[in-house]
Design a protein around this motif. Structure first.
Motif, PDB file in Angstrom:
ATOM      1  N   LYS A  11      17.291  11.249 -25.877  1.00 43.57           N
ATOM      2  CA  LYS A  11      16.161  11.805 -25.132  1.00 43.57           C
ATOM      3  C   LYS A  11      15.601  13.037 -25.806  1.00 43.57           C
ATOM      4  O   LYS A  11      16.322  13.757 -26.503  1.00 43.57           O
ATOM      5  N   SER A  13      12.225  16.084 -24.844  1.00 44.78           N
ATOM      6  CA  SER A  13      11.066  16.453 -24.050  1.00 44.78           C
ATOM      7  C   SER A  13      10.316  17.592 -24.739  1.00 44.78           C
ATOM      8  O   SER A  13      10.911  18.382 -25.475  1.00 44.78           O
ATOM      9  N   MET A  44       3.399  12.542 -25.202  1.00 42.75           N
ATOM     10  CA  MET A  44       4.455  11.528 -25.113  1.00 42.75           C
ATOM     11  C   MET A  44       4.909  11.099 -26.507  1.00 42.75           C
ATOM     12  O   MET A  44       6.114  10.993 -26.781  1.00 42.75           O
ATOM     13  N   GLU A  45       3.949  10.841 -27.398  1.00 42.34           N
ATOM     14  CA  GLU A  45       4.295  10.451 -28.773  1.00 42.34           C
ATOM     15  C   GLU A  45       5.046  11.570 -29.485  1.00 42.34           C
ATOM     16  O   GLU A  45       5.989  11.314 -30.230  1.00 42.34           O
ATOM     17  N   ALA A  48       8.666  11.571 -28.522  1.00 46.23           N
ATOM     18  CA  ALA A  48       9.380  10.472 -29.176  1.00 46.23           C
ATOM     19  C   ALA A  48       9.603  10.756 -30.668  1.00 46.23           C
ATOM     20  O   ALA A  48      10.718  10.617 -31.177  1.00 46.23           O
ATOM     21  N   GLU A  84       8.552  13.378 -21.491  1.00 44.77           N
ATOM     22  CA  GLU A  84       9.908  12.965 -21.847  1.00 44.77           C
ATOM     23  C   GLU A  84       9.848  11.609 -22.541  1.00 44.77           C
ATOM     24  O   GLU A  84       9.057  10.750 -22.149  1.00 44.77           O
ATOM     25  N   ALA A  85      10.704  11.435 -23.528  1.00 42.02           N
ATOM     26  CA  ALA A  85      10.846  10.147 -24.201  1.00 42.02           C
ATOM     27  C   ALA A  85      12.330   9.819 -24.276  1.00 42.02           C
ATOM     28  O   ALA A  85      13.136  10.671 -24.656  1.00 42.02           O
ATOM     29  N   PHE A  97      10.735   3.295 -26.610  1.00 44.27           N
ATOM     30  CA  PHE A  97      10.963   4.417 -25.693  1.00 44.27           C
ATOM     31  C   PHE A  97      10.379   4.136 -24.323  1.00 44.27           C
ATOM     32  O   PHE A  97       9.323   3.508 -24.204  1.00 44.27           O
ATOM     33  N   VAL A  99       8.561   6.426 -21.699  1.00 43.72           N
ATOM     34  CA  VAL A  99       7.926   7.745 -21.722  1.00 43.72           C
ATOM     35  C   VAL A  99       7.408   8.094 -20.333  1.00 43.72           C
ATOM     36  O   VAL A  99       6.953   7.220 -19.588  1.00 43.72           O
ATOM     37  N   THR A 112       5.576   2.825 -21.887  1.00 48.00           N
ATOM     38  CA  THR A 112       6.446   2.544 -23.031  1.00 48.00           C
ATOM     39  C   THR A 112       5.725   2.906 -24.324  1.00 48.00           C
ATOM     40  O   THR A 112       4.491   2.907 -24.397  1.00 48.00           O
ATOM     41  N   HIS A 113       6.532   3.206 -25.329  1.00 52.04           N
ATOM     42  CA  HIS A 113       6.013   3.589 -26.645  1.00 52.04           C
ATOM     43  C   HIS A 113       6.958   3.027 -27.692  1.00 52.04           C
ATOM     44  O   HIS A 113       8.177   3.059 -27.515  1.00 52.04           O
TER      45      HIS A 113
END
Length: 131
Positions: A11, A13, A44-45, A48, A84-85, A97, A99, A112-113
């Motif tokens: 994880k 963030s 988000m990206e 990740a 968060e991812a 991920f 997200v 999702t990512h």
């Protein structure tokens, strides 16, 4: 190349303040002075990508290959947003991920990512060949 150091449950963030610069009206994604969907997906990206970077071999990085998110609630200027991812799957060089994004009051987005590990030099050369 196997991503042996990257496992499900990893994880990360990251956070930012909502300012005039990352509103929908300024970014061109809408007409209101609220946190822009492109800003949320970028955060988000970032969560990740930053989770993976220290675990990659030298000369490697990841690139985003898909993003499927819902922006569920508005956030005004002055509030903090946290993304968060969490790694949910690793398949060869592809990492998936879950997200989520939150402002100081509620969850504002989720989805999702997917990212894919690439050799920096090889990837850059491929991009440069398009010139």
């Amino acid at each position: 190349m196997e991503l042996t150091e990257i496992t499900e449950g990893l994880k990360n963030s990251v956070a930012e303040m909502v300012t005039e610069e990352n509103t929908a009206v300024t970014m061109g994604s809408g007409t209101l002075p609220v946190y822009a969907t492109p800003a949320m997906t970028c955060l988000m990206e970032k969560a990740a990508a930053e989770a993976l970077e220290p675990l990659l071999p030298e000369g490697w990085t990841t690139v985003g290959i898909s993003l499927n998110v819902a922006h569920k609630a508005p956030t005004p200027i002055g509030l903090k947003v946290r993304a968060e991812a969490e790694v949910t799957a690793v398949d060869g060089r592809k990492v998936t991920f879950a997200v989520r994004a939150f402002d100081e009051r509620e969850e504002i987005g989720s989805g999702t990512h997917e990212r894919f590990a690439v050799q920096r030099d090889k990837f850059t050369a491929k991009a440069d060949s398009k010139r």
